[in-house]
Each structure stands twice: as C-alpha cells, then as structure tokens.
Design an enzyme around this catalytic site. Structure first.
Site, PDB file in Angstrom:
ATOM      1  N   ASP A  14       0.807  -1.224   0.000  1.00 51.12           N
ATOM      2  CA  ASP A  14       0.000   0.000   0.000  1.00 51.12           C
ATOM      3  C   ASP A  14       0.840   1.273   0.000  1.00 51.12           C
ATOM      4  OD1 ASP A  14      -2.209  -1.754   0.284  1.00 51.12           O
ATOM      5  OD2 ASP A  14      -1.993  -1.721   2.455  1.00 51.12           O
ATOM      6  N   GLU A 174     -11.210   0.945  -3.295  1.00 51.78           N
ATOM      7  CA  GLU A 174     -10.312   1.331  -2.201  1.00 51.78           C
ATOM      8  C   GLU A 174      -9.254   2.287  -2.724  1.00 51.78           C
ATOM      9  OE1 GLU A 174      -7.415  -1.904  -1.142  1.00 51.78           O
ATOM     10  OE2 GLU A 174      -8.703  -3.100  -2.457  1.00 51.78           O
TER      11      GLU A 174
END
Length: 498
Positions: A14, A174
């Site tokens: 991420d 997301e």
C-alpha cells in the site's frame, strides 16, 4: 537506464508517495507490526532507504490483541505548508486518524482522529483548506469514495461527508487519491481486491467535489489477465511528478512463487511504473497498462545505478528501522546490540494474537540462506528462528529445554495442524547453530554441528502464502523466545540472498 521491479522488496504494501524539493518520501502499511508505518526516502525513485516510522509510540496506535492483518491499513503521506502529514486507518478499532511532523526524521505527533468511517484515507490541500477522503459510506448512507472538509488543526469536520465517486463497478473500491493536474482534478483508486484481480482505475472532473468522468479504457493498470506471469496483484497506486514533467506511479504488486504456482508469501511489495499523459489530458501507465519486471527508460539518467543489498546481519541493520515487533513489545524482554540479541521468554507463544518475545526482519527474496547461533540459558523453554506469516502459519526451527534435557526441533504450524517434524537430542547447548535455506517452493532446515549439517526437514512455502493463510502480510524471519525465565542470546545472525 534499465531498472528492475520491485523497487522495495518484501512485505511493504500500500505505498504512498510525495515529493519535497529533490527528495521523495514513501510510506507503507504495517498492520499488527510495531513500530507502525515504515518511512522511506529516495532521490531517484528506484533506490529507497528507510529513515524511520511514523508510529513509534504506543500512545499513537492501539495494537493490543489485534489479530494478524488487523491494525494499521493503507497510509497516505502528504506535505503542505512545511509540514508532513500521514493519515491511515486502524481497521481493528475502525478509526481514521492522522499524525504530523515538521521534521521528517523526528517524532510524529499524537493522533488526530477524524469522524469519518471507511478505510484508506487521503488528504488533499488547496487554497488553505484541507479535504479528507476515504472509501466507505457517507452521511446519507451512500457508499463509495467519501469526502469532507477538515479543520486540519483539530480533525473536526467542516462539511458533511459526501460520496463523490462510486468507481467503475469493480469489487472492493479502495485506495482513493486526489490530484490537481493542469487545472483538472484526477481521482485515482483501486478495485478488484488486493489479489489476482487487482487494478488501478481513475476518473477526472472540473471540480474537487465532482462529478467525475471515468477513464474510458479503465483499468489504467493491471496484470490480472497475465496467467503464468511472475508479477501479479498490481494495484493500490499513488502518483508523483519527478520535477522534469514526467509522472510515475508507485503501487503494490506481488511475485508468485512459480510460473504456474499461484501462491505468494513474500507479501505485497512496492513497484514503480511510468505514467504518460496524452494531449487529451488522460494518462496511461506501464507497458500497455501492464507492470513489468523491468523497464528501460530515458527518464532516469544512466548515471543512476540501482543498488540491492544482498546480506543482512546484526551489524548492518538497524534494530529500530529494519526489524519489527509483534504488536506492542515488553521492552524489558529485549537487549539489542550491534552484534547480539538477548531475548527473554514469557508464557506468550507465537500462536497467540498478543506480543510474544519476537523480533523479525522481512523476507525480501525467494532464494536465501538464513543462519544464526543461539545460546539458550535459564529454565524450561525454547528459542530459535521462525518463518512467520501469522499466529496460525509459521515454521519454527528451535532449541528446546525440558525436564528431560535439551533438543533441537522443527515445528510446522499450518492452520490447526501443529506438528513437530523432527527432534535431535543435544548434549550441551552452549552455542548451537541453526540454518535455513530458502527457495521459491521450499524451505530446508538444518542443525549445524561443526562442519556437519543435520537435516531437520523441509516445508513448502505455499503454506505460508496469502492464498493459504489469508490476510495481507508477508513472511518475516523472526528471532523468538518462549518460556518464563528462559533467556537466549542470538549471535552471528546472517540472511544472505542469492
């Protein structure tokens, strides 16, 4: 020049990036590990050096009793008006918050919480105003990318939370990030789940609040249709401009263990992919929308050399940067120096969603040799090396002392199956050497006595993979001790990659 992917190897998922002056700064998720949110810097986008963590105090993040792959989710790093901000989610407590610092190498603030739900938060600044985004549900019950204005000093909302984009229809929307480029607003996100169907999508509009028009050729980046290709799971990206008019995407992906073996255990890693804007203002990414294991580019000078560290020891790693604890450690159980680690065991084992005496280094490549010498003293207990995916999936090569004496053991933990594969009795345990040889598909475990290796057994890497264990982390090479009164000294540790 030609560079290779990933640019940051091992479990560093991420990624988010910002550029200040001539330096890039990058943060990654840390989940149940502490310190939280690793922080890197680079001058050339391909050579990254870890310089700290954003969450270094227990008061900044609650990790007690957090299950594996809970805790700290996808962070975003931004710089505004001389100050760095990092915003993230504690998915276990369901709280979004941010911390800040005026010194990138110093301590970060206490958390400032935001009364907006969802995950993967983003901060955007414009004209002295701060805006907060996350993927979740707005004040009216509409799901998607949700936005509100913030008082950046207090975290208080200055506007209702409102859904501004609902993506392109892929599952698990997301990772929203907002950018203003050449007068337009670009909203980039990920869909498909952080698995083999992962992808990057985006839209653009003339207002920060929408409406947004989706790019007609979405997904702009994905490796989802490349069966048998090493790099998979590409998604969750962040854009950055290099100061020369070139744009790049830092994003996650993973390397599967074999061409037709769809398992990955090193975790999600950091990849760098070139981005190109067309005359119409829409951008493309990678090689026809695909991330490659290497890119030839004239955007980075040939004088830049991509460095790769191959050997990790106590002496050339930093306990506060390279190594991680499980949740919040009891500091009195660790004495760490330049050439030695003394660990004091407790009754907490590696099977508990708590904080055993454990300190780990991320496994960064498939082929490696891991070795250390251990001195075990004190009462009954054990200490050794663990290849740790989570509390239910780990392989332990250890020394164990009981009422009948001392022995070396290999224990395999796969879900509910916990099996001691081999025991070797030891006459004395003053110094005993353990060795693990790692390959793409198997780990091989050895007890070393003088010049002789005693094979303890093997285990398949796939059973430590996300496809088997679940979750979002990767394998850590851990030193651990278990047992009240047990003290173990680890000396001459080395992890050498091929």
């Amino acid at each position: 020049m030609k560079y290779k992917n990933p640019v940051v190897k091992g479990f560093y998922p991420d990624p988010s990036v910002c550029k200040v002056g001539d330096t890039y700064y990058l943060v990654c998720s840390s989940f149940q590990y502490f310190p939280g949110v690793p922080l890197f810097e680079s001058r050339d986008l391909i050579n990254w050096t870890q310089i700290g963590h954003c969450l270094t105090r227990e008061s900044q993040v609650q990790l007690r009793r957090v299950n594996s792959s809970g805790g700290v989710f996808a962070p975003t790093i931004r710089h505004h008006d001389g100050r760095f901000y990092m915003t993230t989610t504690n998915d276990t407590t369901h709280q979004n918050f941010y911390v800040w610092t005026d010194d990138i190498r110093g301590e970060w603030s206490e958390p400032i919480f935001v009364d907006q739900g969802g995950i993967d938060p983003d901060l955007y600044f414009e004209n002295g105003r701060a805006f907060f985004m996350s993927n979740g549900m707005d004040d009216e019950g509409s799901s998607g990318v949700v936005q509100c204005e913030l008082d950046i000093e207090t975290g208080a909302k200055r506007s209702p939370s409102r859904t501004i984009w609902q993506g392109t229809g892929g599952r698990y929307l997301e990772s929203p990030h907002m950018y203003k480029i050449d007068g337009r607003y670009y909203l980039m996100a990920a869909e498909g789940g952080t698995e083999y169907g992962h992808m990057v999508v985006y839209a653009r509009g003339d207002s920060l609040h929408g409406p947004f028009e989706s790019y007609s050729a979405n997904p702009v980046l994905t490796n989802r249709d490349l069966g048998g290709y090493e790099l998979q799971g590409v998604g969750h990206g962040d854009l950055v401009e290099d100061g020369n008019g070139h744009w790049w995407m830092l994003h996650l992906g993973f390397r599967q263990i074999g061409r037709w073996l769809t398992y990955h255990h090193l975790g999600r890693e950091v990849f760098l992919t070139p981005v190109t804007f067309g005359e119409d203002g829409w951008f493309t990414a990678g090689h026809d929308g695909i991330t490659l294991t290497s890119f030839n580019t004239d955007r980075i000078p040939d004088t830049v050399v991509q460095q790769e560290k191959k050997v990790y020891t106590f002496g050339n790693t930093d306990w506060n940067l390279d190594w991680s604890y499980l949740r919040h450690p009891a500091a009195e159980n660790y004495t760490l120096s330049v050439d030695r680690a003394v660990l004091r065991g407790t009754d907490v084992t590696l099977d508990a969603a708590s904080s055993p005496t454990f300190i780990g280094l991320r496994q960064k490549d498939f082929d490696a040799t891991i070795a250390c010498e251990i001195e075990l003293s004190g009462g009954e207990g054990e200490a050794g090396l663990t290849l740790y995916m989570d509390e239910n999936h780990h392989y332990d090569l250890a020394l164990r002392r009981g009422s009948a004496g001392c022995e070396a053991i290999l224990r395999l933990n796969v879900g509910d199956i916990k099996s001691v594969e081999r025991r070797v009795a030891l006459n004395e345990t003053r110094t005993t050497k353990l060795r693990i040889r790692s390959g793409h598909e198997r780990y091989h475990f050895f007890l070393v006595q003088g010049d002789r290796e005693i094979a303890m057994g093997t285990a398949q890497t796939r059973y430590l993979s996300s496809e088997v264990a679940g979750g979002f982390t990767g394998v850590l090479i851990g030193l651990y001790a278990v047992g009240e009164g047990t003290e173990s000294a680890f000396v001459e540790f080395e992890c050498a990659y091929a």
